[in-house]
Write a protein that holds these residues in place. Sequence first.
Motif, PDB file in Angstrom:
ATOM      1  N   UNK A  27      14.157  -0.165   6.260  1.00 36.17           N
ATOM      2  CA  UNK A  27      14.817   0.247   5.019  1.00 36.17           C
ATOM      3  C   UNK A  27      13.809   0.453   3.887  1.00 36.17           C
ATOM      4  N   UNK A  28      12.749  -0.365   3.866  1.00 35.94           N
ATOM      5  CA  UNK A  28      11.811  -0.389   2.743  1.00 35.94           C
ATOM      6  C   UNK A  28      10.895   0.826   2.679  1.00 35.94           C
ATOM      7  N   UNK A  29      10.894   1.653   3.728  1.00 40.87           N
ATOM      8  CA  UNK A  29      10.064   2.859   3.712  1.00 40.87           C
ATOM      9  C   UNK A  29      10.840   4.079   3.234  1.00 40.87           C
ATOM     10  N   UNK A  30      12.142   3.926   2.980  1.00 35.77           N
ATOM     11  CA  UNK A  30      12.955   5.064   2.565  1.00 35.77           C
ATOM     12  C   UNK A  30      12.545   5.549   1.182  1.00 35.77           C
ATOM     13  N   UNK A  72       9.380  -6.800  -3.832  1.00 37.29           N
ATOM     14  CA  UNK A  72      10.546  -6.754  -2.940  1.00 37.29           C
ATOM     15  C   UNK A  72      10.337  -5.867  -1.710  1.00 37.29           C
ATOM     16  N   UNK A  73       9.132  -5.343  -1.542  1.00 38.41           N
ATOM     17  CA  UNK A  73       8.850  -4.459  -0.399  1.00 38.41           C
ATOM     18  C   UNK A  73       7.985  -5.217   0.598  1.00 38.41           C
ATOM     19  N   UNK A  74       8.617  -5.789   1.622  1.00 38.11           N
ATOM     20  CA  UNK A  74       7.872  -6.648   2.543  1.00 38.11           C
ATOM     21  C   UNK A  74       7.001  -5.871   3.511  1.00 38.11           C
ATOM     22  N   UNK A  75       7.574  -4.840   4.154  1.00 31.44           N
ATOM     23  CA  UNK A  75       6.848  -4.129   5.206  1.00 31.44           C
ATOM     24  C   UNK A  75       6.928  -2.619   5.018  1.00 31.44           C
ATOM     25  N   UNK A  76       5.825  -1.936   5.328  1.00 32.58           N
ATOM     26  CA  UNK A  76       5.793  -0.475   5.375  1.00 32.58           C
ATOM     27  C   UNK A  76       5.168  -0.080   6.712  1.00 32.58           C
ATOM     28  N   UNK A  98     -10.426   5.590   3.019  1.00 33.09           N
ATOM     29  CA  UNK A  98     -10.076   6.430   1.880  1.00 33.09           C
ATOM     30  C   UNK A  98      -9.427   5.686   0.707  1.00 33.09           C
ATOM     31  N   UNK A  99      -9.003   4.434   0.918  1.00 31.32           N
ATOM     32  CA  UNK A  99      -8.251   3.737  -0.123  1.00 31.32           C
ATOM     33  C   UNK A  99      -8.894   2.412  -0.518  1.00 31.32           C
ATOM     34  N   UNK A 100      -8.628   2.023  -1.759  1.00 32.65           N
ATOM     35  CA  UNK A 100      -8.951   0.692  -2.252  1.00 32.65           C
ATOM     36  C   UNK A 100      -7.725  -0.183  -2.001  1.00 32.65           C
ATOM     37  N   UNK A 101      -7.804  -1.064  -1.019  1.00 31.82           N
ATOM     38  CA  UNK A 101      -6.624  -1.803  -0.553  1.00 31.82           C
ATOM     39  C   UNK A 101      -6.663  -3.233  -1.075  1.00 31.82           C
ATOM     40  N   UNK A 102      -5.661  -3.591  -1.833  1.00 28.88           N
ATOM     41  CA  UNK A 102      -5.500  -4.976  -2.290  1.00 28.88           C
ATOM     42  C   UNK A 102      -4.611  -5.730  -1.297  1.00 28.88           C
ATOM     43  N   UNK A 103      -3.396  -5.195  -1.095  1.00 30.30           N
ATOM     44  CA  UNK A 103      -2.500  -5.807  -0.102  1.00 30.30           C
ATOM     45  C   UNK A 103      -1.581  -4.728   0.460  1.00 30.30           C
ATOM     46  N   UNK A 104      -1.552  -4.638   1.778  1.00 33.19           N
ATOM     47  CA  UNK A 104      -0.664  -3.680   2.436  1.00 33.19           C
ATOM     48  C   UNK A 104      -0.114  -4.321   3.700  1.00 33.19           C
ATOM     49  N   UNK A 105       1.204  -4.237   3.881  1.00 33.68           N
ATOM     50  CA  UNK A 105       1.852  -4.811   5.060  1.00 33.68           C
ATOM     51  C   UNK A 105       2.362  -3.705   5.963  1.00 33.68           C
ATOM     52  N   UNK A 106       1.905  -3.704   7.201  1.00 36.13           N
ATOM     53  CA  UNK A 106       2.449  -2.814   8.210  1.00 36.13           C
ATOM     54  C   UNK A 106       3.768  -3.408   8.694  1.00 36.13           C
ATOM     55  N   UNK A 107       4.438  -2.738   9.625  1.00 39.62           N
ATOM     56  CA  UNK A 107       5.718  -3.265  10.118  1.00 39.62           C
ATOM     57  C   UNK A 107       5.537  -4.005  11.436  1.00 39.62           C
ATOM     58  N   UNK A 108       6.568  -4.725  11.826  1.00 38.95           N
ATOM     59  CA  UNK A 108       6.462  -5.623  12.984  1.00 38.95           C
ATOM     60  C   UNK A 108       6.360  -4.911  14.328  1.00 38.95           C
ATOM     61  N   UNK A 109       6.505  -3.579  14.331  1.00 36.83           N
ATOM     62  CA  UNK A 109       6.341  -2.832  15.592  1.00 36.83           C
ATOM     63  C   UNK A 109       4.967  -2.187  15.716  1.00 36.83           C
TER      64      UNK A 109
END
Length: 297
Positions: A27-30, A72-76, A98-109
Amino acid sequence: MIRRLKYHEIDFKKYSECLENSKQRKYSASKDFLDITAGKQWEILMYNNYEAVMPVPFIKKGGLKIVVNPKLCQQLGIFSKTDNIQVNDLFLDFFERKYNIWYYAFNDSNTFSTSLKQRKNFLIFPESYETVRQRYSPKRKRKLRLDEEVIAKSEVREVHLEEIWDFISESMIGTKNQEDKKSFLQLFLDFEKAGYLKTTAFFYNNAVINAVAVFYDEKTVVLLGTFNNKDFVKLSGSSVIIDDVISKNIENKVFDFEGSEVPAIEEFFRGFRPELVMYPVIAHSKQHVIKRILKVL
């Protein structure tokens, strides 16, 4: 094979079709969810012609983009019909270069050939409510058996945020300061106005003592916020209202607890006997991000 598309370049019809037909659907990637949580400060990485997509939210500091999951966006992560390690590795390599990454969450799959830090989430998958409730821990079942005196003086019902605004504002925990609290509260309001959020409250003696803010879409219900009067912990109102939401939705929707790294909250969630599902993240300190930016400059 990997292209970066800025917000105004995205074909949102193709993007949404890729998400909805993906193995990893979240849902959070919509578009609607990200537009509310990140504004238009997000873009995507695309593999071939929307064969796979990866939304990338960011903030701007000194004119530079810094990637961070919004509130409120847990996973992308990466979305495609099948989760392909080789394709995921291409995304990860491009992303980290290519990016300056502070925090990024992938999804459980999402799976990768390299090891990433893992975080916890808890899910209950669609099933009959009777079967789901039967799995609750003995302690949780006891908590749901309210005394007759409490039942006589209590009520569980859906409310609009404005009806219990003061209670939510006063009982919200985990925010850094007043501005942080205001931004969370505004997100809840925006989701409610967009038709995605419902709030269920537990009233005792006509006063609200517990409430949960729940995000709804076609396939998922998500526990975005819990609010409690600590003076009434023994009444177990939170257990009652979460059970109420589960009972009304679990036949055909996933119930997403949104996980927690706080031991007491994790223990509470585990009482409903959800499945533990891990998801990979990239997490760097502010110092690491600054050093990377200075190195690039």
